[in-house]
Every structure is written in structure tokens, then in C-alpha cells.
Design an enzyme around this catalytic site. Structure first.
Site, PDB file in Angstrom:
ATOM      1  N   CYS A 108       0.811  -1.227   0.000  1.00  0.00           N
ATOM      2  CA  CYS A 108       0.000   0.000   0.000  1.00  0.00           C
ATOM      3  C   CYS A 108       0.838   1.267   0.000  1.00  0.00           C
ATOM      4  CB  CYS A 108      -0.958  -0.001   1.189  1.00  0.00           C
ATOM      5  SG  CYS A 108      -2.020  -1.429   1.212  1.00  0.00           S
ATOM      6  N   HIS A 249      -3.709   7.187   2.704  1.00  0.00           N
ATOM      7  CA  HIS A 249      -4.031   5.874   2.135  1.00  0.00           C
ATOM      8  C   HIS A 249      -5.442   5.504   2.592  1.00  0.00           C
ATOM      9  CE1 HIS A 249      -4.082   1.751   1.118  1.00  0.00           C
ATOM     10  NE2 HIS A 249      -3.792   1.291   2.313  1.00  0.00           N
ATOM     11  N   ASN A 279     -10.023  -0.611   0.124  1.00  0.00           N
ATOM     12  CA  ASN A 279      -8.570  -0.443   0.097  1.00  0.00           C
ATOM     13  C   ASN A 279      -8.031  -0.954  -1.246  1.00  0.00           C
ATOM     14  OD1 ASN A 279      -5.807  -0.663   0.434  1.00  0.00           O
ATOM     15  ND2 ASN A 279      -5.916  -1.561   2.481  1.00  0.00           N
TER      16      ASN A 279
HETATM   17  C1  LIG Z   1     -10.172  -5.401  10.193  1.00  0.00           C
HETATM   18  C2  LIG Z   1     -10.826  -4.561  11.284  1.00  0.00           C
HETATM   19  C3  LIG Z   1     -11.893  -3.668  10.652  1.00  0.00           C
HETATM   20  C4  LIG Z   1     -11.517  -5.510  12.258  1.00  0.00           C
HETATM   21  O1  LIG Z   1     -12.122  -4.773  13.302  1.00  0.00           O
HETATM   22  P1  LIG Z   1     -11.902  -5.222  14.815  1.00  0.00           P
HETATM   23  O2  LIG Z   1     -12.725  -4.346  15.641  1.00  0.00           O
HETATM   24  O3  LIG Z   1     -10.422  -5.242  15.047  1.00  0.00           O
HETATM   25  O4  LIG Z   1     -12.525  -6.641  14.781  1.00  0.00           O
HETATM   26  P2  LIG Z   1     -11.891  -8.032  15.242  1.00  0.00           P
HETATM   27  O5  LIG Z   1     -10.989  -8.546  14.173  1.00  0.00           O
HETATM   28  O6  LIG Z   1     -11.346  -7.892  16.628  1.00  0.00           O
HETATM   29  O7  LIG Z   1     -13.184  -8.902  15.273  1.00  0.00           O
HETATM   30  C5  LIG Z   1     -14.254  -8.577  16.151  1.00  0.00           C
HETATM   31  C6  LIG Z   1     -15.383  -9.523  15.835  1.00  0.00           C
HETATM   32  O8  LIG Z   1     -15.948  -9.190  14.562  1.00  0.00           O
HETATM   33  C7  LIG Z   1     -15.970 -10.346  13.764  1.00  0.00           C
HETATM   34  N1  LIG Z   1     -15.814  -9.965  12.356  1.00  0.00           N
HETATM   35  C8  LIG Z   1     -14.645  -9.817  11.665  1.00  0.00           C
HETATM   36  N2  LIG Z   1     -14.943  -9.478  10.408  1.00  0.00           N
HETATM   37  C9  LIG Z   1     -16.295  -9.381  10.311  1.00  0.00           C
HETATM   38  C10 LIG Z   1     -17.167  -9.055   9.264  1.00  0.00           C
HETATM   39  N3  LIG Z   1     -16.740  -8.735   8.039  1.00  0.00           N
HETATM   40  N4  LIG Z   1     -18.486  -9.051   9.529  1.00  0.00           N
HETATM   41  C11 LIG Z   1     -18.952  -9.356  10.726  1.00  0.00           C
HETATM   42  N5  LIG Z   1     -18.167  -9.688  11.771  1.00  0.00           N
HETATM   43  C12 LIG Z   1     -16.843  -9.691  11.556  1.00  0.00           C
HETATM   44  C13 LIG Z   1     -14.814 -11.193  14.240  1.00  0.00           C
HETATM   45  O9  LIG Z   1     -14.996 -12.543  13.875  1.00  0.00           O
HETATM   46  C14 LIG Z   1     -14.924 -10.974  15.722  1.00  0.00           C
HETATM   47  O10 LIG Z   1     -15.956 -11.794  16.221  1.00  0.00           O
HETATM   48  P3  LIG Z   1     -15.781 -12.569  17.637  1.00  0.00           P
HETATM   49  O11 LIG Z   1     -15.614 -11.469  18.654  1.00  0.00           O
HETATM   50  O12 LIG Z   1     -17.046 -13.322  17.732  1.00  0.00           O
HETATM   51  O13 LIG Z   1     -14.560 -13.400  17.457  1.00  0.00           O
HETATM   52  C15 LIG Z   1      -9.808  -3.691  12.073  1.00  0.00           C
HETATM   53  O14 LIG Z   1      -8.968  -4.520  12.851  1.00  0.00           O
HETATM   54  C16 LIG Z   1      -8.952  -2.859  11.178  1.00  0.00           C
HETATM   55  O15 LIG Z   1      -9.418  -1.878  10.634  1.00  0.00           O
HETATM   56  N6  LIG Z   1      -7.668  -3.210  10.993  1.00  0.00           N
HETATM   57  C17 LIG Z   1      -6.798  -2.565  10.060  1.00  0.00           C
HETATM   58  C18 LIG Z   1      -7.088  -3.138   8.743  1.00  0.00           C
HETATM   59  C19 LIG Z   1      -6.448  -2.422   7.597  1.00  0.00           C
HETATM   60  O16 LIG Z   1      -6.961  -1.444   7.153  1.00  0.00           O
HETATM   61  N7  LIG Z   1      -5.346  -2.957   7.105  1.00  0.00           N
HETATM   62  C20 LIG Z   1      -4.721  -2.514   5.933  1.00  0.00           C
HETATM   63  C21 LIG Z   1      -3.672  -1.515   6.259  1.00  0.00           C
HETATM   64  S1  LIG Z   1      -2.813  -1.215   4.779  1.00  0.00           S
END
Ligand SMILES: CC(C)(COP(=O)(O)OP(=O)(O)OC[C@H]1O[C@@H](n2cnc3c(N)ncnc32)[C@H](O)[C@@H]1OP(=O)(O)O)[C@@H](O)C(=O)NCCC(=O)NCCS
Length: 322
Positions: A108, A249, A279
Site C-alpha cells: 500500500c 491511504h 482499500n
Molecule cells: C479489520 C478490522 C476492521 C476488524 O475490526 P476489529 O474491531 O479489530 O474486529 P476483530 O478482528 O477484533 O473482530 C471482532 C469480531 O468481529 C468479527 N468480524 C470480523 N470481520 C467481520 C465481518 N466482516 N463481519 C462481521 N463480523 C466480523 C470477528 O470474527 C470478531 O468476532 P468474535 O468477537 O465473535 O470473534 C480492524 O482490525 C482494522 O481496521 N484493521 C486494520 C485493517 C487495515 O486497514 N489494514 C490494511 C492496512 S494497509
């Protein structure tokens, strides 16, 4: 920078479309990421096809014939193949024979790494005329069974022409800084390389796809983008008040908001289009710049700060003057 063009595939995948193939819903995706839809390339296209279409537009906008090009560089983490490079494929299709052509793998942060590299090339070779393409076919590498990553990514391509000639330039690169930390390489992984062993009689496992430790990635993304913006502003003796627009980004709305707020930049000075495209990795910043210009959010004389973060880990920031 003499031109900047984008190519976006026609097919739209909404959050509701994804809810039909994986256990997710529009509310969850919008509240956690700000993403409402993303684009998906056609079955018959690869990353090079998207990049080629953006490149043709960029050359046209720059009134440049392919014979004038000295380099074709492509930033991508979803190339058509391990080899040949996407840059070689595009150069070949443009008829730009003889140019130096190669890819950059900075995920990215590819646009910022590319700007930095092009600046160095141009300072060595003042006659250089570089076609710089950022192109991603991320929907080819998402694991449609992994709801935590498949909702995040989309496909797009951009292209620009860079040279030392400041006459009629659309934007000038004032400064750029890029960093990496390979010890955190496992946080985001785009599979398909030689580490994905493929023995006869087996099927590909999850390492073939994009995998990510979302929470950890989030923390590093915010921290590093804020720090690198501060580093760049400081070394240019600027404050955020002297920046007219922040174009970060477009990974996730919550990351963008956290970066803007920690830099103390007001919301109206932060450009976002993540809701429409998700993204798009290396293409994300130049696509956002293209749209910001079309929407009249960038005016002649504006100083624009951009910052990126991605797999590697890699991150960086650049100051552009329009
Ligand atoms: C990916 C992201 C949105 C996930 O959000 P989060 O609050 O961290 O969520 P978690 O991964 O802790 O998951 C929380 C719950 O949501 C669930 N979940 C994950 N994806 C889901 C989806 N698409 N729909 C519904 N539920 C979802 C998980 O399974 C978890 O459930 P559980 O508590 O029963 O296990 C967040 O971590 C994030 O923005 N990370 C950075 C990602 C990014 O942009 N990366 C690229 C950088 S270049």
C-alpha cells in the site's frame, strides 16, 4: 508530475453482495471500516490490463508519445505473475520498446516508494520520462471465506508521467520519505509466491490469500502514519496549518480519522473515498488525488500531504505542491 489518471473497473461489489457469500452485514462493515462498496475487475482482466488503461489516459493527458518514455515502473502487490513484471507487460502493450521496466513491491506504500524512486532516477538522469503505474487486482487474492479481510479490498489502477521538466507540470513533488520494518512482516501477507508450496495432489491453503492481523495492523498503521507525517513536516519547517489537504491511504475510515485527529487536521481538510472503493493498496492515494482534483478539493498552489502504510511493513509520506 505531468498527468494523473485512474481506471476503475465497472463491476461494483456492495456490502450486501458480500453478505450473500460470507457471514457479514452492511452495518458491521460500515461501522468498522467506512467501506460501502468496492470494484472488482473483469474475469478476463489482470492487473496489467487495468494499469494499461490508466497509462493510455495519462500519456494522452501529458501529450506524450510512448516513444519518448525512458522508464515504465509499476507498483503492485497483485502482479499478473511472479514474472514477467507488470511494467514489462504494460511497456510491451504500449509499444514502448527498449525502456527500462520493472515493478516495485511496497504494497500500500507503493505510490510513495515509487515517487521516491522516480525522484532519485530523475536526479541521476535529467532527461528521464517515467510512466509510473499503480495497479491492483486485490479481489484475485482475497480469501472469500475470510470475512475479516475479504470485505476490505477492491481493484483499481492509476498512472502518471514524471519528468524533470517543471513547465506545465500538474504537481511538483516537494519531498517524500519512506520507511519499513520487516520484522513485522507477518501482520499482513499477500500469498502466491514461492513460499506457497504446491505439491502434486494438494490444494492451496490460506497462505495463498491475503491474511492480516487486523487489530495489530491498525495500531501500527495509525502510529507510523502520524509519525512519518510529523517527520516530513518538521524537516520541511512546516506546520499542518500550512497544508491545504491531507490525502491518506484509503484503508479504513477509522484509521483515517485517527490519523487526522492525532495530526490535529480538521475533518474538512482530510480527503476520503474509501466508502466507494475500499482499500486499493498502491492505487489508493493516486486514485484519491485524482478524485480530489475532479471534485475541486485541490486548487492551484495547494500543498497536499499524503501518507501510506502497508504490508512489509512499509510506510511513508509525501508533500505535493499543485
Ligand atoms: C479489520 C478490522 C476492521 C476488524 O475490526 P476489529 O474491531 O479489530 O474486529 P476483530 O478482528 O477484533 O473482530 C471482532 C469480531 O468481529 C468479527 N468480524 C470480523 N470481520 C467481520 C465481518 N466482516 N463481519 C462481521 N463480523 C466480523 C470477528 O470474527 C470478531 O468476532 P468474535 O468477537 O465473535 O470473534 C480492524 O482490525 C482494522 O481496521 N484493521 C486494520 C485493517 C487495515 O486497514 N489494514 C490494511 C492496512 S494497509
Amino acid at each position: 508530475m505531468h498527468s494523473l489518471s485512474a481506471y476503475i473497473p465497472d463491476a461494483v461489489l456492495t456490502n450486501n453482495d458480500l453478505a450473500r457469500i460470507v457471514d457479514t452485514n452492511d452495518d458491521w462493515i460500515v461501522s468498522r471500516t467506512g467501506i460501502r462498496q468496492r470494484r472488482k475487475l473483469a474475469e478476463t482482466d489482470n492487473a496489467s490490463d487495468l494499469g494499461l488503461r490508466a497509462a493510455v489516459q495519462a500519456l494522452d493527458e501529458a501529450h506524450l508519445n510512448t516513444t519518448a518514455l525512458t522508464h515504465v515502473i509499476a507498483a503492485t502487490c497483485t502482479p499478473d505473475a511472479l514474472s514477467p513484471s507488470v511494467a514489462c507487460i504494460i511497456a510491451g502493450q504500449l509499444g514502448a520498446s527498449g525502456v527500462m521496466a520493472f515493478d516495485i513491491g511496497a504494497a500500500c506504500s507503493g505510490f510513495l516508494y515509487g515517487l521516491s524512486l522516480c525522484r532519485a532516477l530523475i536526479s541521476q538522469e535529467p532527461e528521464a520520462k517515467i510512466l509510473f503505474v499503480c495497479t491492483e487486482a486485490l479481489t484475485r487474492r482475497v480469501n472469500w471465506a475470510d470475512r475479516s479481510t475479504c470485505v476490505l479490498f477492491g481493484d483499481a489502477a492509476t498512472a502518471c508521467v514524471l519528468s524533470a521538466n517543471a513547465d506545465c507540470a500538474m504537481a511538483k513533488l516537494d519531498d517524500v520519505v519512506c520507511h519499513s520494518d520487516g520484522t513485522l512482516r507477518n501482520l499482513i501477507h499477500v500469498g502466491g509466491g514461492t513460499s506457497c508450496a504446491y505439491a502434486m495432489g494438494t490444494t492451496v491453503d490460506e497462505q495463498f490469500f491475503i491474511t492480516m492481523q487486523g487489530r495489530e495492523t491498525y495500531k501500527h498503521a495509525v502510529r507510523n502514519m502520524v509519525r512519518v507525517c510529523e517527520e516530513l513536516l518538521e524537516r520541511n519547517h512546516l506546520t499542518v496549518d500550512e497544508v491545504q489537504l491531507l490525502v491518506p491511504h484509503q484503508a479504513n475510515m477509522r484509521i483515517i480519522e485517527a490519523v487526522g485527529s492525532r495530526l490535529a487536521i480538521t475533518e474538512d481538510k482530510v480527503f476520503t473515498n474509501v466508502a466507494k472503493y475500499g482499500n486499493t493498496s498502491s492505487a489508493s492515494i493516486p486514485l484519491a488525488l485524482t478524485e480530489a482534483r475532479l471534485e475541486g478539493r485541490i486548487h492551484p498552489g495547494d500543498r497536499v500531504l499524503t501518507t501510506a502504510f502497508g504490508a512489509g511493513l512499509t510506510w511513508g509520506a509525501a508533500l505535493l505542491q499543485f
